[in-house]
Design a protein around this motif. Structure first.
Motif, mmCIF file in Angstrom:
data_model
loop_
_atom_site.group_PDB
_atom_site.id
_atom_site.type_symbol
_atom_site.label_atom_id
_atom_site.label_comp_id
_atom_site.label_asym_id
_atom_site.label_seq_id
_atom_site.Cartn_x
_atom_site.Cartn_y
_atom_site.Cartn_z
ATOM 1 N N VAL A 287 -49.304 -64.443 38.356
ATOM 2 C CA VAL A 287 -48.132 -64.181 39.201
ATOM 3 C C VAL A 287 -48.494 -64.386 40.664
ATOM 4 C CG1 VAL A 287 -46.535 -62.398 40.001
ATOM 5 C CG2 VAL A 287 -47.056 -62.603 37.560
ATOM 6 N N PHE A 290 -48.751 -67.953 41.846
ATOM 7 C CA PHE A 290 -47.448 -68.598 42.016
ATOM 8 C C PHE A 290 -46.708 -68.090 43.253
ATOM 9 C CE2 PHE A 290 -42.816 -68.652 40.782
ATOM 10 C CZ PHE A 290 -42.638 -70.014 40.931
ATOM 11 N N TYR A 396 -41.502 -64.363 32.146
ATOM 12 C CA TYR A 396 -41.555 -65.094 33.417
ATOM 13 C C TYR A 396 -42.979 -65.588 33.693
ATOM 14 C CZ TYR A 396 -40.079 -66.968 37.799
ATOM 15 O OH TYR A 396 -39.786 -67.853 38.798
ATOM 16 N N ILE A 400 -44.046 -69.332 34.502
ATOM 17 C CA ILE A 400 -44.984 -69.747 35.554
ATOM 18 C C ILE A 400 -46.027 -70.697 34.973
ATOM 19 C CG2 ILE A 400 -46.852 -68.921 37.051
ATOM 20 C CD1 ILE A 400 -45.159 -66.391 37.521
ATOM 21 N N LYS A 404 -46.632 -74.529 36.109
ATOM 22 C CA LYS A 404 -47.967 -74.940 36.549
ATOM 23 C C LYS A 404 -48.436 -76.174 35.776
ATOM 24 C CE LYS A 404 -52.725 -73.164 36.945
ATOM 25 N NZ LYS A 404 -53.595 -71.967 36.783
#
Length: 706
Positions: A287, A290, A396, A400, A404
């Motif tokens: 997280v 990102f 979520y 991500i 990526k």
């Protein structure tokens, strides 16, 4: 094959030959075993995501002849915890014969009701929308998963080309279609046009793989995902820094936690404009990579691609324009700063709904964000309960990972808004929501009950959880607290509670306990001041130490906990409930009770004072007055029982009967009785009542308030 004979680096090989050997000959049992292994690795699929199946010959109960039956994960449920009761069993020939009456993609939803006419095992789960995806393929064992690595390729701008080159034609490709009958036909068409393929990539969606046996399907699935993962890993950094490189640095872990705890109640209040939400916070390294990146502003608004991701995380997250080292102590200023961003998000969501809706679309749902990103700190998710909020965060993170990977090998593409809307407001999805059980009275509520590792406190906490709340269990005794935590996890699951060691006279412990509530669940709604002790001595026998201890724990402790709770409740602006467990001794005079009785009287009047002050904020303060609750209570440890027995001229063993006989109802009072009284105040029927005293003592006339 043993674990040592595999060379997987990016997936977990969990197959145990000894376990599988015991299931040999039972294809359904092997299907469940395989499903559980696949569901145990979040890199392969999420909670509630994906489905698996097997086909075998069984005896038709109507004709006594052999017929092909498909067992497939039914509607809802989770692969990791799947049991036979979660499978649907259907006649394969009947399912495939539905192609003869299919009227086209505009009418495909009507096929779902017809699945019920294909059911073989009448006790099995209702078939899911993905049933034809498995039924139209001929393979004995099929896995449909949502692996991050595969979806990263499926969601890449040139994902079809990458799939072709990576697998040399061994994996087919089907362009994006929402799950359903038409997608099932498309899978069969892809197989017919590409005989010999070992799987199919679904554009923006996921992966289908198969095998002749449960083991072959399992290994084929791992092999394909491993290859996708290795390919992505080889390409990270070749096009440039991941997510365009780092834009800001994360705060230290300690600062992240403090900032998140301070902010969570404000966010929760803003997210709860329609209903009480429960939160989840994570500062997972994926997280942080990102949300601290240069590409956050470009990628976050795109939303997710996989339908499973999207359904749980909404059209896009809300990114906070808030410095990671911002001063969060002024809640009012913070709300003024953040409110416009929430209003803008609600307006964006409303415009999305209005633009994409169909004449028969369900009414617009809650317009608040589910996912909130705070650069430098972490991610908050809010939903109707803790499990849903936690799962939204997990999804979520998967999104991500997909972004990526897709960005590393190509360019990430999300679902177009209209396609996303068609999934979110699908009439079949709405029907599923309408079938869900009615929320329990305390759903969405967060409670902290002091001294909740035993006795009255634990009974109250259990009652609240059973009625839908989540609780922060706490106790001074670490061992006792750990035992209570194990008990709650076994009875209610890991999402029902958090734990905090708490001495109610310690400002530091109190701060930590309420930070735990904010980080674990987003804030607080209900506080029960239950922690206590008792000392029964004559005036001559009382020491100053006894006096100070009683007043510190009972009076000061109640004050400090209430003070900390109201600060959070005011941040949320959703009101709240404070219940103080006092005693009939607050009203009744008796021998050998000067310290305890007067401290209880102080607790009672403090409750009145707090009720008078906090009513303007919608915070209700009420009192439950128990008497003689002996079962599993710390109060009766030490010399208290002996002291009361001596005061009344009975033995300790005679105390329960003595207390019962002196009541008007001749009843022994139990912890559950106090828990029920507390629920009376917070269950929804007493939301206009504050400053009340509810006696739960079997009827002691001297304790009548009026």
């Amino acid at each position: 094959m043993s674990v040592k004979e595999t060379n997987y680096k990016y997936v977990s090989y969990l197959w145990d030959d000894e376990v599988a050997a015991k299931l040999a000959g039972d294809e359904v049992a092997l299907l469940i075993y395989r499903s559980n292994l696949l569901g145990a690795d979040l890199r392969l699929t999420n909670y509630g995501g994906g489905n698996t199946s097997c086909k075998l010959m069984e005896k038709d109960p109507l004709t006594n002849s052999e017929t092909e039956v498909m067992w497939v994960k039914g509607s809802g449920g989770d692969l990791g915890t799947l049991k036979k009761s979660g499978l649907a069993a259907l006649y394969v020939d009947r399912l495939r014969s539905l192609k003869n009456i299919y009227r086209g993609v505009e009418h495909e939803d009507e096929m779902v009701a017809l699945f019920n006419h294909c059911i073989f095992d009448l006790d099995s789960k209702a078939p899911s929308i993905d049933t034809p995806l498995h039924g139209f393929l001929p393979f004995a064992h099929i896995d449909h998963l949502h692996p991050d690595a595969a979806i990263a390729i499926a969601a890449a701008k040139d994902g079809k080309k990458i799939t072709q080159e990576l697998f040399g034609g061994a994996i087919g490709w089907v362009e994006w279609k929402k799950p359903g009958f038409e997608l099932g036909l498309s899978l069969k068409k892809c197989l017919d046009e590409n005989p010999g393929i070992r799987g199919i990539m679904l554009g923006s969606h996921g992966l289908f793989t198969w095998g002749d046996t449960a083991y072959e399907s399992y290994v084929n699935t791992l092999d394909v995902i491993e290859k996708c993962s290795a390919y992505l890993n080889e390409n990270y950094g070749k096009k440039g820094p991941v997510f365009g490189g780092q834009k800001i640095e994360s705060q230290t872990e300690n600062v992240r936690k403090h900032q998140a705890a301070a902010l969570a109640p404000v966010l929760r209040g803003l997210c709860s404009s329609k209903q009480h939400m429960v939160g989840h916070f994570t500062d997972d390294s994926r997280v942080l990579e990102f949300i601290n990146s240069n590409d956050l502003s470009r990628l976050a608004p795109l939303g997710t691609s996989c339908p499973d991701h999207f359904l749980r995380t909404k059209i896009s997250p809300l990114v906070l324009d808030l410095a990671s080292n911002a001063d969060l102590t002024d809640a009012e200023a913070l709300k003024q700063q953040l409110s416009p961003a929430f209003e803008a998000y609600r307006q964006m969501y409303t415009e999305y709904y209005e633009k994409c809706k169909h004449p028969n679309s369900p009414a617009i749902r809650d317009t608040n964000p589910v996912v909130i990103l705070y650069p430098g700190i972490g991610m908050f998710t809010f939903s109707k309960d803790k499990q849903t909020a936690r799962v939204a965060a997990e999804f979520y993170i998967n999104a991500i990972n997909v972004m990526k990977g897709a960005e590393a090998v190509s360019e990430y593409t999300s679902l177009p808004h209209q396609e996303a809307f068609n999934i979110e407001y699908w009439l079949l999805e709405e029907a599923k929501l309408l079938r869900m059980p009615k929320p329990k009275p305390l759903t969405g509520k967060i409670a902290l009950v002091t001294g909740s590792a035993g006795g009255i406190g634990k009974a109250i906490a259990k009652k609240f959880v059973s009625e839908g709340a989540v609780v922060i269990l706490n106790d001074m005794n670490a061992e006792r607290l750990a035992q209570a935590g194990e008990e709650f996890e076994k009875q209610f699951g890991k999402d029902a509670y958090a734990t905090a060691q708490l001495n109610v006279t310690s400002a530091e412990d109190i701060k930590t306990a309420f930070e735990t509530a904010a980080l674990a669940f987003g804030g607080i709604d209900i506080v029960v001041n239950n922690a206590g002790l008792s000392i029964s001595k004559s005036i001559e026998g009382h020491t100053e130490k006894d006096w100070d201890l009683l007043y510190d724990v009972l009076v000061k402790g109640q004050f400090l906990i209430t003070q900390a709770a109201t600060a959070i409740m005011k941040k949320q602006e959703k009101g709240g409930d404070i219940i103080n467990i006092v005693s009939k001794n607050a009203l009744v005079s008796g021998p050998n009770n000067a310290g305890y009785g007067s401290a209880k009287a102080a607790q009672l009047h403090l409750s009145r004072l707090n009720a008078a002050e906090l009513g303007a904020d919608g915070i209700r303060v009420n009192v439950v007055n128990p008497d003689a609750v002996i079962s599993d209570s710390n109060i009766w440890a030490g010399g208290w029982a002996e002291g009361r027995a001596k005061a009344y001229g009975v033995t300790v063993e005679e105390l329960p009967a003595y207390y019962a006989k002196r009541t008007l109802l001749n009843q022994v009072i139990l912890p559950d009785d106090i828990a029920n009284a507390c629920f009376t105040f917070v269950g929804g029927l007493m939301h206009k009542s504050t400053g009340n005293v509810l006696n739960v003592d079997g009827g002691v006339a001297m304790a009548f308030v009026r």
